[in-house]
Write an enzyme that holds these catalytic residues in place. Structure first.
Site, PDB file in Angstrom:
ATOM      1  N   ARG A  79       0.809  -1.226   0.000  1.00 56.18           N
ATOM      2  CA  ARG A  79       0.000   0.000   0.000  1.00 56.18           C
ATOM      3  C   ARG A  79       0.846   1.283   0.000  1.00 56.18           C
ATOM      4  O   ARG A  79       0.348   2.356   0.294  1.00 56.18           O
ATOM      5  CB  ARG A  79      -0.994   0.039   1.166  1.00 56.18           C
ATOM      6  CG  ARG A  79      -2.049  -1.043   1.097  1.00 56.18           C
ATOM      7  CD  ARG A  79      -3.244  -0.695   1.945  1.00 56.18           C
ATOM      8  NE  ARG A  79      -4.244  -1.747   1.864  1.00 56.18           N
ATOM      9  CZ  ARG A  79      -4.345  -2.755   2.743  1.00 56.18           C
ATOM     10  NH1 ARG A  79      -3.493  -2.827   3.760  1.00 56.18           N
ATOM     11  NH2 ARG A  79      -5.273  -3.665   2.619  1.00 56.18           N
ATOM     12  N   LYS A 118       3.083  11.774 -11.655  1.00 51.94           N
ATOM     13  CA  LYS A 118       2.266  10.914 -12.512  1.00 51.94           C
ATOM     14  C   LYS A 118       3.003   9.592 -12.684  1.00 51.94           C
ATOM     15  O   LYS A 118       4.139   9.577 -13.165  1.00 51.94           O
ATOM     16  CB  LYS A 118       2.097  11.552 -13.893  1.00 51.94           C
ATOM     17  CG  LYS A 118       0.843  12.354 -14.093  1.00 51.94           C
ATOM     18  CD  LYS A 118       0.783  12.713 -15.574  1.00 51.94           C
ATOM     19  CE  LYS A 118      -0.469  13.476 -15.911  1.00 51.94           C
ATOM     20  NZ  LYS A 118      -0.525  13.782 -17.347  1.00 51.94           N
ATOM     21  N   GLU A 141       9.991  18.069 -25.140  1.00 49.86           N
ATOM     22  CA  GLU A 141       9.199  18.531 -23.984  1.00 49.86           C
ATOM     23  C   GLU A 141       9.633  19.940 -23.564  1.00 49.86           C
ATOM     24  O   GLU A 141       8.813  20.728 -23.090  1.00 49.86           O
ATOM     25  CB  GLU A 141       9.328  17.551 -22.816  1.00 49.86           C
ATOM     26  CG  GLU A 141       8.725  16.168 -23.082  1.00 49.86           C
ATOM     27  CD  GLU A 141       7.197  16.132 -23.063  1.00 49.86           C
ATOM     28  OE1 GLU A 141       6.558  17.176 -22.808  1.00 49.86           O
ATOM     29  OE2 GLU A 141       6.642  15.048 -23.313  1.00 49.86           O
ATOM     30  N   LYS A 145       6.888  23.301 -15.049  1.00 49.92           N
ATOM     31  CA  LYS A 145       6.077  22.133 -14.689  1.00 49.92           C
ATOM     32  C   LYS A 145       5.688  22.172 -13.214  1.00 49.92           C
ATOM     33  O   LYS A 145       4.552  21.873 -12.859  1.00 49.92           O
ATOM     34  CB  LYS A 145       6.822  20.840 -15.030  1.00 49.92           C
ATOM     35  CG  LYS A 145       5.946  19.624 -14.759  1.00 49.92           C
ATOM     36  CD  LYS A 145       6.236  18.430 -15.608  1.00 49.92           C
ATOM     37  CE  LYS A 145       5.153  17.380 -15.396  1.00 49.92           C
ATOM     38  NZ  LYS A 145       5.452  16.108 -16.049  1.00 49.92           N
ATOM     39  N   GLU A 171      -4.578  16.889 -12.175  1.00 51.65           N
ATOM     40  CA  GLU A 171      -4.998  17.091 -13.568  1.00 51.65           C
ATOM     41  C   GLU A 171      -6.513  17.205 -13.729  1.00 51.65           C
ATOM     42  O   GLU A 171      -7.117  16.593 -14.595  1.00 51.65           O
ATOM     43  CB  GLU A 171      -4.460  15.941 -14.447  1.00 51.65           C
ATOM     44  CG  GLU A 171      -4.289  16.350 -15.905  1.00 51.65           C
ATOM     45  CD  GLU A 171      -3.544  15.314 -16.728  1.00 51.65           C
ATOM     46  OE1 GLU A 171      -2.391  15.595 -17.096  1.00 51.65           O
ATOM     47  OE2 GLU A 171      -4.085  14.234 -16.987  1.00 51.65           O
ATOM     48  N   ARG A 185      -3.507  21.583 -15.362  1.00 51.48           N
ATOM     49  CA  ARG A 185      -2.398  20.667 -15.647  1.00 51.48           C
ATOM     50  C   ARG A 185      -2.540  20.004 -17.025  1.00 51.48           C
ATOM     51  O   ARG A 185      -1.546  19.532 -17.604  1.00 51.48           O
ATOM     52  CB  ARG A 185      -2.297  19.605 -14.543  1.00 51.48           C
ATOM     53  CG  ARG A 185      -1.091  18.692 -14.717  1.00 51.48           C
ATOM     54  CD  ARG A 185      -0.835  17.814 -13.511  1.00 51.48           C
ATOM     55  NE  ARG A 185       0.279  16.917 -13.775  1.00 51.48           N
ATOM     56  CZ  ARG A 185       0.897  16.178 -12.878  1.00 51.48           C
ATOM     57  NH1 ARG A 185       0.512  16.232 -11.618  1.00 51.48           N
ATOM     58  NH2 ARG A 185       1.896  15.389 -13.201  1.00 51.48           N
ATOM     59  N   ASN A 219      -0.272  18.519 -21.548  1.00 48.31           N
ATOM     60  CA  ASN A 219      -0.533  17.455 -22.506  1.00 48.31           C
ATOM     61  C   ASN A 219      -0.657  17.971 -23.933  1.00 48.31           C
ATOM     62  O   ASN A 219      -1.009  17.207 -24.839  1.00 48.31           O
ATOM     63  CB  ASN A 219      -1.813  16.718 -22.117  1.00 48.31           C
ATOM     64  CG  ASN A 219      -1.523  15.313 -21.629  1.00 48.31           C
ATOM     65  OD1 ASN A 219      -1.829  14.346 -22.313  1.00 48.31           O
ATOM     66  ND2 ASN A 219      -0.925  15.196 -20.463  1.00 48.31           N
ATOM     67  N   HIS A 225       0.141  15.943 -27.102  1.00 48.10           N
ATOM     68  CA  HIS A 225       0.158  14.549 -26.682  1.00 48.10           C
ATOM     69  C   HIS A 225      -1.049  13.730 -27.143  1.00 48.10           C
ATOM     70  O   HIS A 225      -0.960  12.508 -27.184  1.00 48.10           O
ATOM     71  CB  HIS A 225       0.269  14.458 -25.158  1.00 48.10           C
ATOM     72  CG  HIS A 225       1.633  14.754 -24.626  1.00 48.10           C
ATOM     73  ND1 HIS A 225       2.270  15.966 -24.838  1.00 48.10           N
ATOM     74  CD2 HIS A 225       2.501  14.012 -23.896  1.00 48.10           C
ATOM     75  CE1 HIS A 225       3.453  15.948 -24.243  1.00 48.10           C
ATOM     76  NE2 HIS A 225       3.619  14.768 -23.665  1.00 48.10           N
ATOM     77  N   HIS A 285       0.659  10.901 -28.725  1.00 47.46           N
ATOM     78  CA  HIS A 285       0.583   9.582 -28.095  1.00 47.46           C
ATOM     79  C   HIS A 285      -0.045   8.560 -29.041  1.00 47.46           C
ATOM     80  O   HIS A 285       0.365   7.392 -29.063  1.00 47.46           O
ATOM     81  CB  HIS A 285      -0.271   9.656 -26.815  1.00 47.46           C
ATOM     82  CG  HIS A 285       0.524   9.912 -25.576  1.00 47.46           C
ATOM     83  ND1 HIS A 285      -0.068  10.242 -24.372  1.00 47.46           N
ATOM     84  CD2 HIS A 285       1.850   9.873 -25.326  1.00 47.46           C
ATOM     85  CE1 HIS A 285       0.875  10.410 -23.452  1.00 47.46           C
ATOM     86  NE2 HIS A 285       2.042  10.203 -24.012  1.00 47.46           N
ATOM     87  N   HIS A 340       9.424   8.796 -27.569  1.00 48.34           N
ATOM     88  CA  HIS A 340       8.314   9.626 -27.081  1.00 48.34           C
ATOM     89  C   HIS A 340       8.421  11.064 -27.594  1.00 48.34           C
ATOM     90  O   HIS A 340       7.450  11.618 -28.121  1.00 48.34           O
ATOM     91  CB  HIS A 340       8.297   9.615 -25.550  1.00 48.34           C
ATOM     92  CG  HIS A 340       7.283  10.553 -24.961  1.00 48.34           C
ATOM     93  ND1 HIS A 340       5.932  10.287 -24.985  1.00 48.34           N
ATOM     94  CD2 HIS A 340       7.422  11.761 -24.358  1.00 48.34           C
ATOM     95  CE1 HIS A 340       5.282  11.287 -24.407  1.00 48.34           C
ATOM     96  NE2 HIS A 340       6.160  12.201 -24.024  1.00 48.34           N
TER      97      HIS A 340
END
Length: 342
Positions: free
Chosen positions: A104, A126, A168, A205, A215, A219, A223, A226, A230, A246
């Site tokens: 956990r 993330k 980025e 960032k 997000e 936020r 993206n 992306h 992506h 990427h």
């Protein structure tokens, strides 16, 4: 969110002296085991546990997580241990996810060794893995105890990995700092000063993440590029030699999504041209076929910004500004991909 940009020979011993961990595991791949672990080994206890996984996005899945959890279990790691993620985005995303779910949740820190991870992936909490070919489909938000960034690690990188991370940096400038974009867009990649740009990107960032950690709103601007980027990256992932990094995919996505913004009157033709010229000069062109457009668009249906069946984009609203939660139709996406191809 704690991020320190300094020599690892100072930052790691300082962190470990302020936190008493009885067990420390280090997650590496074959590259960081060879090139980066020797740079930090002297600052670790002799009894540290080394966990090695295979590098690459195609190994960022639950079966790899099982190997990490198994290694920690065999070492009898308890909830008071520390996992150090030493590597690029795959190590940071997957390692952070494994630490966040093992018993956990145990503490973890990120030591990003690629430019991409230093300016983007390691900052913001993330974490996650790909699932059935979909990027970062399973994951959590959870901040590391700290992120230790040493720009000297990028000296171990091939040019392709530096280029991937640079995408980025370009994105951060275009969504948040018009002046810095103006500066880098007139700079050849071979002359880029990475140490100052790493700090610049991290500050952007951090500020955005601090305002919207999970997000729900702002936020999402991180993206930009992306949604289609992506989709292209995922589409090409299993296509052998056509697979791209990427950052290369995000460069493709930025051109396509800048075109969508232009079509909507959010940016000028001049701004679209400036973005397109710099990205094509820096990254070249990824060969895509018109017959592949439907499959690429289908992948956008899994984008995490979507709501109620609508594909929602973050789009530039000017250089240095970005909007989010903007529904974009399949026909607009098709035109954008055709524009890139043509």
């Amino acid at each position: 969110m704690s991020v320190e940009i300094a020599a690892i020979s100072n930052s790691l011993p300082a962190f470990l002296s302020q936190n008493s961990y009885l067990q420390i595991a280090v997650l590496v791949d074959e590259q960081t085991s060879k090139h980066c672990l020797p740079l930090i080994q002297a600052y670790l206890p002799k009894s540290f546990i080394k966990i090695q996984i295979k590098s690459g996005e195609n190994n960022k899945h639950l079966a790899t997580c099982e190997k990490v959890w198994e290694a920690m279990t065999k070492a009898n790691m308890d909830r008071h241990g520390l996992l150090i993620n030493l590597g690029g985005g795959v190590i940071g995303d997957l390692g952070g996810f494994c630490a966040s779910t093992y018993k956990r949740g145990i503490d973890f820190i990120q030591i990003p060794t690629t430019l991409l991870a230093q300016v983007d992936a390691s900052v913001g909490g993330k974490l996650g893995v790909d699932f059935q070919g979909l990027k970062n489909h399973i994951g959590v938000f959870n901040l590391p105890k700290t992120v230790l960034i040493d720009p000297t690690f990028i000296q171990t990188l091939p040019a392709s990995q530096k280029l991937s991370g640079y995408a980025e940096i370009i994105k951060h400038c275009l969504i948040r700092d018009a002046e810095k974009w103006e500066q880098i867009s007139h700079t050849d990649f071979s002359e880029v000063d990475f140490s100052s740009l790493i700090e610049h990107s991290v500050e952007i960032k951090k500020a955005v993440v601090a305002e919207d950690p999970t997000e729900k709103g702002l936020r999402k601007i991180l993206n930009w590029g992306h949604t289609l980027g992506h989709a292209v990256e995922t589409f090409l992932l299993d296509q052998g030699k056509r697979k791209i990094l990427h950052g290369e995919a995000i460069a493709v996505g930025m051109i396509m999504e800048a075109f969508v913004a232009f079509q909507r009157g959010l940016i000028s033709e001049q701004e679209l041209g400036d973005i397109e010229i710099y990205l094509f000069e820096t990254y070249g062109k990824v060969e895509l076929k018109a017959s592949e457009i439907p499959a690429i668009i289908a992948l956008t249906l899994q984008d995490k910004k979507n709501k109620g069946g609508e594909v929602r984009f973050s789009l530039l609203t000017g250089i240095g500004d970005c909007g989010y939660d903007i529904p974009v139709s399949k026909s607009e996406m098709k035109k954008a991909i055709e524009y890139y191809i043509g």
